[in-house]
Design an enzyme around this catalytic site. Structure first.
Site: not given
Ligand code: ASP
Length: 425
Positions: A164-165, A88
């Site tokens: 973040t995941d 993200t």
């Molecule tokens: N689904 C995304 C990822 O982990 C969420 C994010 O980046 O916050 O790439």
């Protein structure tokens, strides 16, 4: 309709209403029938082109000067390298579909945050453009090697931007694979950078600051501390976990206090750290034949049998409470350990520690050969077991290594203070 360049302030009259704001660039894949306008309140809206009656160009806005991709600083000056892997933090929202697209390159990301240049000379490198749900153990190895190359190239520190995941898994993997005398910081964002509430810029600024100025000799994670835009926390990469699906303060240290915090004014590390190594050391050998199973009522022993029969060499169990599974799994676990598979126990309570001596269930599991992993996070135990089984085939040695503290991932005693109060004095 008159063509106006993106990043110009415009006044737009539609059949319904008049708007003022900044015209934004549209991702290549976005619907061409719409334009996106950033309003002064920070919100972005999509306007259908055919409803626009007039558009007045009010001039270009001062934005971070966009530079061409590639290296900005070719000299020998110390620099911070930013390695982009996607997520993200490098995405934009398509305001029509609500979908989030991976859109920014490393260089665009850096150019969009002009504050970075006052902290350090920045070199951008695009390794991937993946959402982190698509990151696999082989990618951890590539990221670790890419970081090591930047360190060999005289970086003061390195920032890895990541979704973040699964950021916590990659952070733990880098911590085991890479010893570094300078900071290697992982960061991401919960909200994409074209949203008013984005955490992308602050997380990037504080990560670059940590990489350039903290002298912390190791891998760490820097993410928003709270819901305002002023402080980020520095976390141990093997203790940190995404604990909320959308809040900007989702990342929390579990079973220990954060390593420190960073604000515009200062970086506070609440402990002195001395470098473990003088130059980077890389050990990326891993064994991917490891899985993490969460025990739940109804879990059938056949799930364990399947992994055993499929050639898995290590299984981390996320047990209940102090480290338990139903007794109906005992025979399968025993058969697995007898055939040389290493079983490790972590707890689904996350906080607290495994203690398998309290109840008879735990004692039987120990007799079945299960290794109690104290206060290690289940995900960290998974990554560590892959790394450990990449180092040795010897089961006894592997069990010893699982209980050895390499990067602060496991401790003998429960922590005493686990919140921001450690900074109050
Ligand atoms: N689904 C995304 C990822 O982990 C969420 C994010 O980046 O916050 O790439």
């Amino acid at each position: 309709m008159k063509e106006v360049k993106p990043l110009h302030r415009v006044e737009i009259k539609t059949t319904e209403k008049k708007y003022q704001g900044v015209l934004l660039e549209r991702p290549a894949l976005a619907d061409k029938k719409y334009i996106v306008l950033k309003l002064d309140n920070g919100y972005n809206i999509g306007l259908e082109k055919k409803k626009i009656k007039s558009i007045r160009d009010l001039g270009s806005v001062k934005a971070g000067k966009h530079t061409k991709p590639g290296r900005e600083n070719k000299g020998d000056k110390p620099h911070v390298s930013v390695i982009a892997t996607g997520g993200t933090i490098a995405s934009r929202v398509d305001y029509l579909t609500g979908g989030v697209h991976s859109a920014f390159s490393a260089q665009e990301l850096i150019s969009a945050v002009p504050e970075l240049k006052s902290i350090a000379d920045i070199r951008g490198k695009q390794l991937y453009n993946k959402f982190s749900e698509n990151i696999q153990p082989g990618d951890w190895v590539s990221i670790a090697k890419s970081v090591a190359r930047e360190l060999d190239d005289k970086a003061l520190g390195v920032v890895v931007t990541h979704g973040t995941d699964t950021l916590g898994y990659t952070a733990a993997a880098l911590a085991f694979m890479l010893k570094t005398p300078v900071p290697v910081v992982l960061t991401g964002a919960q909200r994409s950078s074209d949203r008013g509430s984005s955490d992308a810029a602050l997380n990037l600024i504080h990560s670059v600051k940590t990489a350039a100025e903290s002298k912390y000799p190791g891998v760490c994670v820097v993410m928003h501390a709270n819901l305002s835009d002023d402080i980020s926390l520095i976390h141990n990469p093997a203790r940190v976990r995404k604990m909320h699906s959308s809040r900007r303060d989702a990342f929390q240290s579990v079973n220990c206090a954060p390593l420190g915090r960073v604000s515009e004014k200062e970086i506070i590390l609440h402990q002195e750290y001395t470098p473990r190594v003088n130059k980077p050391e890389l050990n990326t050998k891993i064994n991917e034949a490891v899985s993490l199973i969460k025990y739940h009522p109804g879990l059938k022993p056949q799930v364990i049998d399947y992994l055993v029969d499929s050639g898995y060499e290590g299984i981390v169990l996320e047990g209940t409470g102090l480290g338990h599974t139903s007794e109906r799994l005992f025979d399968s676990i025993k058969a697995g350990t007898d055939s040389g598979i290493l079983f490790c126990m972590s707890s689904q309570t996350l906080n607290g520690r495994v203690n398998m001596n309290v109840y008879s269930t735990g004692r039987v599991l120990i007799d079945c050969g299960v290794i109690p992993c104290a206060d290690m996070l289940p995900e960290t135990a998974l990554v560590k077991l892959m790394w450990v089984l990449g180092q040795t085939k010897n089961r006894k040695k592997a069990a010893e290594m699982m209980l050895t503290d390499y990067v602060g991932e496991i401790s003998d005693k429960s922590h005493i203070k686990d919140d921001l109060s450690v900074f109050e004095s």
